[in-house]
Scaffold this motif. Structure first.
Motif, PDB file in Angstrom:
ATOM      1  N   THR A 151     -47.862  22.594 -26.539  1.00 30.20           N
ATOM      2  CA  THR A 151     -47.256  21.290 -26.821  1.00 30.20           C
ATOM      3  C   THR A 151     -45.873  21.445 -27.456  1.00 30.20           C
ATOM      4  N   LYS A 152     -45.713  22.455 -28.311  1.00 29.24           N
ATOM      5  CA  LYS A 152     -44.402  22.686 -28.930  1.00 29.24           C
ATOM      6  C   LYS A 152     -43.355  23.020 -27.883  1.00 29.24           C
ATOM      7  N   ARG A 153     -43.716  23.885 -26.956  1.00 34.07           N
ATOM      8  CA  ARG A 153     -42.754  24.309 -25.941  1.00 34.07           C
ATOM      9  C   ARG A 153     -42.519  23.227 -24.899  1.00 34.07           C
ATOM     10  N   ALA A 154     -43.548  22.488 -24.554  1.00 31.73           N
ATOM     11  CA  ALA A 154     -43.371  21.396 -23.603  1.00 31.73           C
ATOM     12  C   ALA A 154     -42.468  20.316 -24.185  1.00 31.73           C
ATOM     13  N   THR A 155     -42.695  19.988 -25.455  1.00 24.97           N
ATOM     14  CA  THR A 155     -41.879  18.968 -26.105  1.00 24.97           C
ATOM     15  C   THR A 155     -40.428  19.408 -26.233  1.00 24.97           C
ATOM     16  N   LEU A 156     -40.222  20.644 -26.675  1.00 24.75           N
ATOM     17  CA  LEU A 156     -38.855  21.143 -26.830  1.00 24.75           C
ATOM     18  C   LEU A 156     -38.159  21.287 -25.476  1.00 24.75           C
ATOM     19  N   SER A 157     -38.916  21.625 -24.438  1.00 22.91           N
ATOM     20  CA  SER A 157     -38.334  21.694 -23.096  1.00 22.91           C
ATOM     21  C   SER A 157     -37.771  20.339 -22.694  1.00 22.91           C
ATOM     22  N   GLY A 158     -38.516  19.275 -23.013  1.00 22.24           N
ATOM     23  CA  GLY A 158     -38.035  17.930 -22.716  1.00 22.24           C
ATOM     24  C   GLY A 158     -36.797  17.580 -23.516  1.00 22.24           C
ATOM     25  N   VAL A 159     -36.800  17.943 -24.787  1.00 21.73           N
ATOM     26  CA  VAL A 159     -35.635  17.681 -25.644  1.00 21.73           C
ATOM     27  C   VAL A 159     -34.419  18.451 -25.126  1.00 21.73           C
ATOM     28  N   TYR A 160     -34.632  19.726 -24.832  1.00 21.84           N
ATOM     29  CA  TYR A 160     -33.517  20.564 -24.382  1.00 21.84           C
ATOM     30  C   TYR A 160     -32.940  20.070 -23.059  1.00 21.84           C
ATOM     31  N   SER A 161     -33.795  19.815 -22.067  1.00 23.14           N
ATOM     32  CA  SER A 161     -33.301  19.418 -20.750  1.00 23.14           C
ATOM     33  C   SER A 161     -32.577  18.078 -20.803  1.00 23.14           C
ATOM     34  N   SER A 162     -33.101  17.117 -21.576  1.00 19.07           N
ATOM     35  CA  SER A 162     -32.427  15.822 -21.677  1.00 19.07           C
ATOM     36  C   SER A 162     -31.101  15.950 -22.412  1.00 19.07           C
ATOM     37  N   THR A 163     -31.043  16.824 -23.405  1.00 19.98           N
ATOM     38  CA  THR A 163     -29.796  17.043 -24.141  1.00 19.98           C
ATOM     39  C   THR A 163     -28.742  17.703 -23.264  1.00 19.98           C
ATOM     40  N   VAL A 164     -29.165  18.653 -22.425  1.00 24.57           N
ATOM     41  CA  VAL A 164     -28.222  19.298 -21.507  1.00 24.57           C
ATOM     42  C   VAL A 164     -27.611  18.272 -20.556  1.00 24.57           C
TER      43      VAL A 164
END
Length: 238
Positions: free
Chosen positions: A151-164
């Motif tokens: 869940t930590k990595r899935a959530t951060l993946s979403g944050v990172y991709s949207s920020t990019v």
């Protein structure tokens, strides 16, 4: 005389860097394409056979190498930074910011986003983003081995991709709008985590979570990081 394996590895890394550096001169015009691959071969002087051994999928593998180079540069910057006084959510935000700040050419990232948005390369793009998220969590000391690892990595993946994606379209001074956007996304995540904790503590709602919590308690982090984000494999004894 036998070749030193370490020297061979170092030579391979140097040749990979030479090809990648040469490719970056052309990505802005031709994207991560066959034309860029051919231009990188010509400019770097690396033997074609050796280059194809290092990058079997040619331009695609060059794009993958470029992303992983950025991850390595981010980790180096994280290791050198003094984040001792930071709240944990601010450490995560700093890591994402560092990842974007080490990018030398925004157009290379834009072209990469286009490449990995293609259906045949979408899975590769997902693995790269997941790998970035995993690198950040691991560098920040995450030791979770249960469902929280995912869940930590899935959530951060979403944050990172949207920020990019936001960053690619941001023309504000020093990308300040991007950093504000990043802070809002992380605040959203923290609100969700707070909600999850309150549900598990609520005497009325807690019984409803018994089943899902039991199921999730049996989920374990992968033993290897070589196949991120992981996959489901049926048990051999079934």
């Amino acid at each position: 005389m036998a070749e030193n394996p370490r020297e061979s590895t170092d030579q391979g890394a140097e040749l990979q860097d030479s090809l990648l550096d040469a490719a970056l001169m052309h990505v802005v015009f031709d994207g991560w394409s066959a034309a860029t691959w051919e231009a990188a071969l010509a400019d770097s002087g690396v033997d074609r056979t050796l280059a194809e051994a290092l990058f079997p999928r040619r331009a695609l593998d060059l794009a993958v190498a470029y992303h992983k180079r950025g991850d390595a540069q981010m980790l180096q910057r994280l290791a050198e930074a003094d984040l001792g006084s930071f709240r944990f959510r601010d450490k995560v935000a700093a890591a994402v910011r560092y990842r974007l700040e080490v990018v030398g050419d925004m157009e290379a990232v834009r072209r990469g986003a286009t490449l990995f948005a293609m259906p045949q390369h979408a899975a590769e793009g997902t693995r790269l983003i997941w790998g970035t998220a995993d690198a950040i969590w691991t560098a920040l000391g995450d030791t979770s081995e249960d469902v929280n690892w995912y869940t930590k990595r899935a959530t951060l993946s979403g944050v990172y991709s949207s920020t990019v994606l936001f960053w690619l379209g941001d023309d504000s001074p020093e990308h300040q709008a991007t950093w504000d956007f990043l802070d809002r996304r992380i605040d959203n995540v923290m609100q969700v985590e707070t909600l999850k904790a309150s549900v598990n503590k609520n005497p009325l709602l807690k019984p409803l979570m018994a089943g899902p919590n039991w199921l999730m308690s049996h989920i374990r982090a992968p033993k290897s990081r070589e196949d991120l984000p992981g996959r489901w494999s049926p048990r051999a004894d079934r």
